[in-house]
Design a protein around this motif. Structure first.
Motif, mmCIF file in Angstrom:
data_model
loop_
_atom_site.group_PDB
_atom_site.id
_atom_site.type_symbol
_atom_site.label_atom_id
_atom_site.label_comp_id
_atom_site.label_asym_id
_atom_site.label_seq_id
_atom_site.Cartn_x
_atom_site.Cartn_y
_atom_site.Cartn_z
ATOM 1 N N ASN A 1 66.661 -4.986 -124.548
ATOM 2 C CA ASN A 1 65.576 -4.816 -123.343
ATOM 3 C C ASN A 1 65.456 -6.223 -122.794
ATOM 4 O O ASN A 1 65.612 -6.518 -121.796
ATOM 5 N N TRP A 2 65.168 -7.245 -123.776
ATOM 6 C CA TRP A 2 65.039 -8.610 -123.419
ATOM 7 C C TRP A 2 66.320 -9.196 -122.559
ATOM 8 O O TRP A 2 66.112 -9.840 -121.759
ATOM 9 N N LEU A 3 67.635 -8.715 -123.246
ATOM 10 C CA LEU A 3 68.568 -9.301 -122.337
ATOM 11 C C LEU A 3 68.873 -8.717 -121.062
ATOM 12 O O LEU A 3 69.245 -9.461 -120.106
ATOM 13 N N VAL A 4 68.513 -7.401 -120.915
ATOM 14 C CA VAL A 4 68.339 -6.711 -119.604
ATOM 15 C C VAL A 4 67.513 -7.612 -118.609
ATOM 16 O O VAL A 4 67.771 -7.837 -117.517
ATOM 17 N N LEU A 5 66.189 -7.668 -119.042
ATOM 18 C CA LEU A 5 65.097 -8.097 -118.354
ATOM 19 C C LEU A 5 65.689 -9.590 -117.777
ATOM 20 O O LEU A 5 65.382 -10.139 -116.538
ATOM 21 N N ALA A 6 66.152 -10.563 -118.736
ATOM 22 C CA ALA A 6 66.626 -11.974 -118.508
ATOM 23 C C ALA A 6 67.532 -11.811 -117.660
ATOM 24 O O ALA A 6 67.849 -12.650 -116.540
ATOM 25 N N THR A 7 68.498 -10.859 -117.572
ATOM 26 C CA THR A 7 69.790 -11.093 -116.769
ATOM 27 C C THR A 7 69.264 -10.398 -115.504
ATOM 28 O O THR A 7 69.606 -10.944 -114.275
ATOM 29 N N LEU A 8 68.369 -9.615 -115.182
ATOM 30 C CA LEU A 8 67.957 -9.006 -113.911
ATOM 31 C C LEU A 8 66.953 -10.013 -113.261
ATOM 32 O O LEU A 8 67.140 -10.298 -111.898
ATOM 33 N N ALA B 1 77.496 -25.054 -124.022
ATOM 34 C CA ALA B 1 78.296 -24.850 -122.772
ATOM 35 C C ALA B 1 77.794 -23.657 -121.967
ATOM 36 O O ALA B 1 77.456 -23.715 -120.572
ATOM 37 N N ALA B 2 77.261 -22.516 -122.752
ATOM 38 C CA ALA B 2 76.484 -21.465 -122.076
ATOM 39 C C ALA B 2 75.185 -22.103 -121.572
ATOM 40 O O ALA B 2 74.798 -21.408 -120.391
ATOM 41 N N ARG B 3 74.563 -22.679 -122.277
ATOM 42 C CA ARG B 3 73.214 -23.018 -121.709
ATOM 43 C C ARG B 3 73.211 -23.878 -120.485
ATOM 44 O O ARG B 3 72.570 -23.905 -119.711
ATOM 45 N N TRP B 4 74.320 -24.830 -120.454
ATOM 46 C CA TRP B 4 74.179 -25.753 -119.307
ATOM 47 C C TRP B 4 75.010 -24.879 -118.117
ATOM 48 O O TRP B 4 74.371 -25.031 -116.907
ATOM 49 N N ALA C 1 76.592 -11.631 -120.645
ATOM 50 C CA ALA C 1 77.234 -12.189 -121.940
ATOM 51 C C ALA C 1 76.881 -13.689 -122.005
ATOM 52 O O ALA C 1 76.844 -14.312 -123.180
ATOM 53 N N LEU C 2 76.671 -14.391 -120.995
ATOM 54 C CA LEU C 2 76.404 -15.943 -120.900
ATOM 55 C C LEU C 2 74.661 -15.774 -121.497
ATOM 56 O O LEU C 2 74.626 -16.937 -122.407
ATOM 57 N N ILE C 3 73.963 -15.009 -121.180
ATOM 58 C CA ILE C 3 72.628 -15.245 -121.875
ATOM 59 C C ILE C 3 72.530 -14.909 -123.219
ATOM 60 O O ILE C 3 72.074 -15.640 -124.069
ATOM 61 N N ARG C 4 73.396 -14.059 -123.955
ATOM 62 C CA ARG C 4 73.799 -13.685 -125.288
ATOM 63 C C ARG C 4 74.283 -15.030 -125.862
ATOM 64 O O ARG C 4 73.812 -15.514 -127.050
#
Length: 430
Positions: free
Chosen positions: A127-134, A370-373, A358-361
């Motif tokens: 749920n948190w991943l979906v919210l962050a992605t949206l 690298a993903a954070r940057w 995937a990047l947020i994960r």
């Protein structure tokens, strides 16, 4: 997850879904791409010439209706056009909004099942991943749900095709992939990518589906081939046009700063921006390098072919690699298709949703720097739109081709993570 948390999340998703549907439904009748899309679907359903000049909701009535769309786009919009004929415009818009919400559900349900991380996330984490992605991609999602291009729907279909292929269901995968390319051929690269990933039967079924859809659209017009001939001639002329600043033939859309395709970005930075377009950016346009049109076109072709060949090489390599490597190739194909398309509007960039998820994960679970940057660059460069920044800053960002640059960065990120997961898979085999 506790029962209280379940109720809170359920309420939040229902409220957001209703907000999107209501937003699509109540938009003023005289505005929106959806009016043109509904008219396109109505003409298709009644066997009319779909590219006749616009008659509704248009500031340029002399232009052909949806010139870049294939006639078979009507397959997607015909049901909603029939709803409009029988019940009115707002019920048709409401139905289209509901389908867009359903597409979002399909997209994130597929992403939860696909190997986008080390293990499937639990419900709370998901749920948190979906919210962050949206929230991160809200600019693109809101743009698409407000219009009628159906890019979220197309992405959901592509994900269903990929998921079905990976589960060993080539017929279902081919039907989904064929439907995607029939209605919007933006993701044409998926055909060779599926083939190289080992899904040859799915590609065969996709080609059969496309052939059937084309024949069906021709049958509706009693064998009249003029619409398909116009679209093919226009598409060939548009994609082969060396200078994107020149007005295209066959009524295809002229240059706009909002078009974030690779060829527009290359022409802008390597060539010279005509004064008419430069003057539209009130904060000013940084000059390009002033190369000739021929040199710029050559560089664009060279880069496009090179990127495509690298993608194909990675797809062939991923065939026997880790499942996560295949997902990264799929994500890269979605984004490279946007970059190579001569038309790449903001709404098209909902195709970034799988990689953003995937990047947020990676940024939060694996603490990948690298993903954070990359995520930070995306938030700074793309997350805020003209509603927050204002028209002038947004136009400046478009003229700098920040979205195009991040398309390239995302593709490079996919390649990096593909290689790491392929190497890991090889190591585990030893």
């Amino acid at each position: 997850m506790s029962q209280k948390a379940t109720h809170i999340w359920t309420t939040l998703w229902v409220v957001l879904a209703l907000a999107l549907v209501v937003r699509t439904t109540i938009r003023p009748d005289e505005r929106g791409v959806i009016l043109d899309s509904l008219e396109f679907g109505r003409r298709f359903a009644h066997g009319e010439y779909v590219y006749a000049t616009k008659s509704v909701g248009s500031n340029a009535p002399s232009q052909p209706l949806h010139a870049p769309y294939p006639p078979s786009f009507g397959i997607l919009m015909a049901p909603f056009a029939l709803i409009e004929d029988h019940f009115g415009l707002r019920p048709a818009r409401c139905a289209f909004g509901l389908l867009q919400v359903a597409a979002l559900v399909v997209i994130f349900s597929a992403l939860r099942r696909l190997p986008t991380g080390r293990s499937p996330p639990d419900q709370s984490r998901f749920n948190w991943l979906v919210l962050a992605t949206l929230l991160t991609a809200a600019r693109f999602v809101l743009r698409d749900t407000h219009g009628g291009g159906g890019n979220l729907i197309n992405l959901a279909i592509c994900l269903r095709a990929y998921e079905s292929a990976e589960r060993g269901r080539p017929t279902t995968a081919g039907l989904w992939l064929g439907l995607s390319l029939l209605t919007k051929p933006t993701q044409l690269l998926l055909l060779p990518v599926f083939w190289l990933l080992g899904h040859k039967s799915a590609v065969g079924w996709a080609l059969a589906t496309i052939s059937g859809g084309v024949l069906f659209s021709i049958a509706l017009t009693n064998g009249d081939l003029s619409a398909w001939q116009r679209w093919l001639n226009g598409s060939i002329a548009f994609t082969s046009q060396q200078d994107p600043f020149v007005v295209p033939r066959f009524g295809f859309p002229p240059f706009e700063w909002m078009n974030q395709s690779l060829r527009c970005a290359m022409a802008r930075w390597l060539g010279t921006v005509p004064p008419d377009f430069a003057n539209r950016v009130k904060l000013g346009v940084v000059p390009g390098f002033g190369l000739s049109v021929a040199a710029t076109a050559f560089a664009t072709r060279f880069l496009s072919i090179g990127a495509t060949l690298i993608l194909f090489y990675k797809a062939g390599k991923a065939k026997n690699g880790a499942a996560h490597a295949k997902v990264m190739v799929f994500c890269a194909a979605l984004i490279l298709s946007l970059a190579l398309s001569p038309l790449s509007w903001k709404a098209h960039h909902v195709a970034m949703l799988p990689l953003l998820f995937a990047l947020i994960r990676k940024a939060t679970e694996q603490r990948s720097y690298a993903a954070r940057w990359l995520l930070a660059a995306f938030i700074i460069g793309c997350a805020l739109g003209r509603e927050i920044l204002g028209d002038d800053i947004d136009d400046l960002g478009n003229s700098l081709y920040i979205v195009s640059a991040l398309d390239c960065a995302f593709i490079i990120g996919c390649d990096h993570w593909h290689q790491r997961n392929f190497d890991l898979a090889q190591k585990n085999r030893r």
